[in-house]
Design a protein around this motif. Structure first.
Motif, mmCIF file in Angstrom:
data_model
loop_
_atom_site.group_PDB
_atom_site.id
_atom_site.type_symbol
_atom_site.label_atom_id
_atom_site.label_comp_id
_atom_site.label_asym_id
_atom_site.label_seq_id
_atom_site.Cartn_x
_atom_site.Cartn_y
_atom_site.Cartn_z
ATOM 1 N N LEU A 53 45.457 39.112 45.183
ATOM 2 C CA LEU A 53 46.207 40.046 44.359
ATOM 3 C C LEU A 53 45.709 41.446 44.672
ATOM 4 O O LEU A 53 44.648 41.858 44.207
ATOM 5 C CB LEU A 53 46.034 39.729 42.870
ATOM 6 N N GLY A 54 46.478 42.164 45.491
ATOM 7 C CA GLY A 54 46.065 43.501 45.893
ATOM 8 C C GLY A 54 46.340 44.534 44.819
ATOM 9 O O GLY A 54 47.015 44.263 43.816
ATOM 10 N N GLU A 55 45.807 45.736 45.030
ATOM 11 C CA GLU A 55 45.981 46.813 44.037
ATOM 12 C C GLU A 55 47.453 47.148 43.828
ATOM 13 O O GLU A 55 47.890 47.405 42.706
ATOM 14 C CB GLU A 55 45.233 48.066 44.501
ATOM 15 N N TRP A 56 48.210 47.164 44.909
ATOM 16 C CA TRP A 56 49.638 47.489 44.842
ATOM 17 C C TRP A 56 50.344 46.511 43.904
ATOM 18 O O TRP A 56 51.048 46.912 42.971
ATOM 19 C CB TRP A 56 50.231 47.442 46.242
ATOM 20 N N SER A 57 50.141 45.208 44.154
ATOM 21 C CA SER A 57 50.800 44.186 43.330
ATOM 22 C C SER A 57 50.324 44.230 41.890
ATOM 23 O O SER A 57 51.115 44.050 40.959
ATOM 24 C CB SER A 57 50.551 42.793 43.915
ATOM 25 N N ALA A 58 49.036 44.482 41.686
ATOM 26 C CA ALA A 58 48.495 44.537 40.325
ATOM 27 C C ALA A 58 49.167 45.640 39.516
ATOM 28 O O ALA A 58 49.510 45.442 38.332
ATOM 29 C CB ALA A 58 46.987 44.743 40.359
ATOM 30 N N PRO B 125 46.647 31.022 42.245
ATOM 31 C CA PRO B 125 45.475 30.208 42.606
ATOM 32 C C PRO B 125 44.443 30.210 41.484
ATOM 33 O O PRO B 125 44.232 31.234 40.821
ATOM 34 C CB PRO B 125 44.930 30.917 43.858
ATOM 35 N N ARG B 126 43.802 29.078 41.270
ATOM 36 C CA ARG B 126 42.869 28.952 40.148
ATOM 37 C C ARG B 126 41.660 29.872 40.293
ATOM 38 O O ARG B 126 41.036 30.247 39.298
ATOM 39 C CB ARG B 126 42.418 27.500 39.996
ATOM 40 N N ASP B 127 41.319 30.233 41.516
ATOM 41 C CA ASP B 127 40.157 31.096 41.718
ATOM 42 C C ASP B 127 40.530 32.578 41.812
ATOM 43 O O ASP B 127 39.680 33.423 42.087
ATOM 44 C CB ASP B 127 39.398 30.678 42.974
ATOM 45 N N LEU B 128 41.806 32.885 41.555
ATOM 46 C CA LEU B 128 42.250 34.276 41.611
ATOM 47 C C LEU B 128 42.034 34.942 40.260
ATOM 48 O O LEU B 128 42.539 34.480 39.240
ATOM 49 C CB LEU B 128 43.728 34.360 42.008
ATOM 50 N N LYS B 129 41.290 36.038 40.262
ATOM 51 C CA LYS B 129 40.999 36.755 39.016
ATOM 52 C C LYS B 129 42.169 37.661 38.665
ATOM 53 O O LYS B 129 42.587 38.501 39.458
ATOM 54 C CB LYS B 129 39.715 37.568 39.169
ATOM 55 N N ILE B 130 42.706 37.472 37.479
ATOM 56 C CA ILE B 130 43.834 38.268 36.996
ATOM 57 C C ILE B 130 43.307 39.390 36.103
ATOM 58 O O ILE B 130 42.497 39.148 35.201
ATOM 59 C CB ILE B 130 44.823 37.393 36.203
ATOM 60 N N PRO B 131 43.734 40.633 36.343
ATOM 61 C CA PRO B 131 43.257 41.750 35.510
ATOM 62 C C PRO B 131 43.503 41.509 34.026
ATOM 63 O O PRO B 131 44.563 41.018 33.627
ATOM 64 C CB PRO B 131 44.097 42.942 36.012
#
Length: 208
Positions: free
Chosen positions: A19-24, A47-53
């Motif tokens: 999850l890049g800055e642009w997408s965030a 993905p389960r290991d992807l940190k969501i802001p």
């Protein structure tokens, strides 16, 4: 898990391992506007290991590790896939036929990659948002304007390929369509202009 009640739901099937800055920034803008309009916003296939802001969840974003087919959000015929390859344009009356509007992220690639192809294979009814490539937040914004505000695509004011001033000597052209603000400028997520400027400066620095 059922997301749909009597309000519309916008789902982005996140088709990237990161999850890049642009997408965030785009996702945060979608989350804010969805909440303000009384709609639901969901990120699926995360993905389960992807940190969501954290701020995304603060605006009620639903984060799903499953794909849309596994989520039981609605019957397939009530889910509309927004597909650049569709033969039919989105219209206000589609709000009567669909509860869920599905997007394949990331839409704003240049040149465009067919990120929607995997979702297309699943057989969802599809609609198009016109011939010009949009950023993800713009695509959701335009869909909401058509479906919830009952505007025709051609009634929406756009800015195509805007030129953004980086500094007094440089500018960059964005290869996308945006909704036009009242001041005539392209509507972008908060912080996006600074991110674009920083990216442009990095690109210049890479030359030395």
């Amino acid at each position: 898990m059922s997301l749909v009640s009597n309000r519309k739901t916008y789902i982005i099937e996140h088709l990237d391992p990161e999850l890049g800055e642009w997408s965030a920034l785009e996702y945060l803008a979608i989350a804010k506007e969805s909440k303000e309009s009384g709609a639901s916003f969901c990120l699926s296939l995360i993905p389960r290991d992807l940190k969501i802001p954290t701020n995304l969840k603060e605006y009620g974003t639903i984060v799903e590790h499953r794909g849309v087919e596994e989520m039981n959000v609605s019957t397939k015929e009530r889910i509309c896939l927004l597909d650049p390859a569709a033969s039919v344009e989105l219209q206000p009356k589609d709000g009567d036929d669909f509860d869920v509007f599905l997007f394949g992220g990331i839409l704003g690639d240049d040149p465009p990659r067919d990120r929607t192809c995997e979702l297309r294979k699943k057989g969802f009814p599809s609609r198009r948002l016109g011939p010009v490539q949009m950023t993800t937040d713009t695509a959701v914004r335009v869909t909401r304007m058509v479906i919830q505000h009952r505007k025709l695509l051609e009634e929406i004011a756009y800015v195509d390929f805007p030129e953004l001033r980086i500094d007094q000597h440089e500018s960059t052209e964005m290869p996308f369509r945006y909704v036009k603000n009242d001041d005539g400028q392209p509507r972008m997520p908060e912080g996006m202009l600074d991110l674009i400027k920083n990216d442009a400066e990095k690109s210049v620095d890479d030359l030395f």
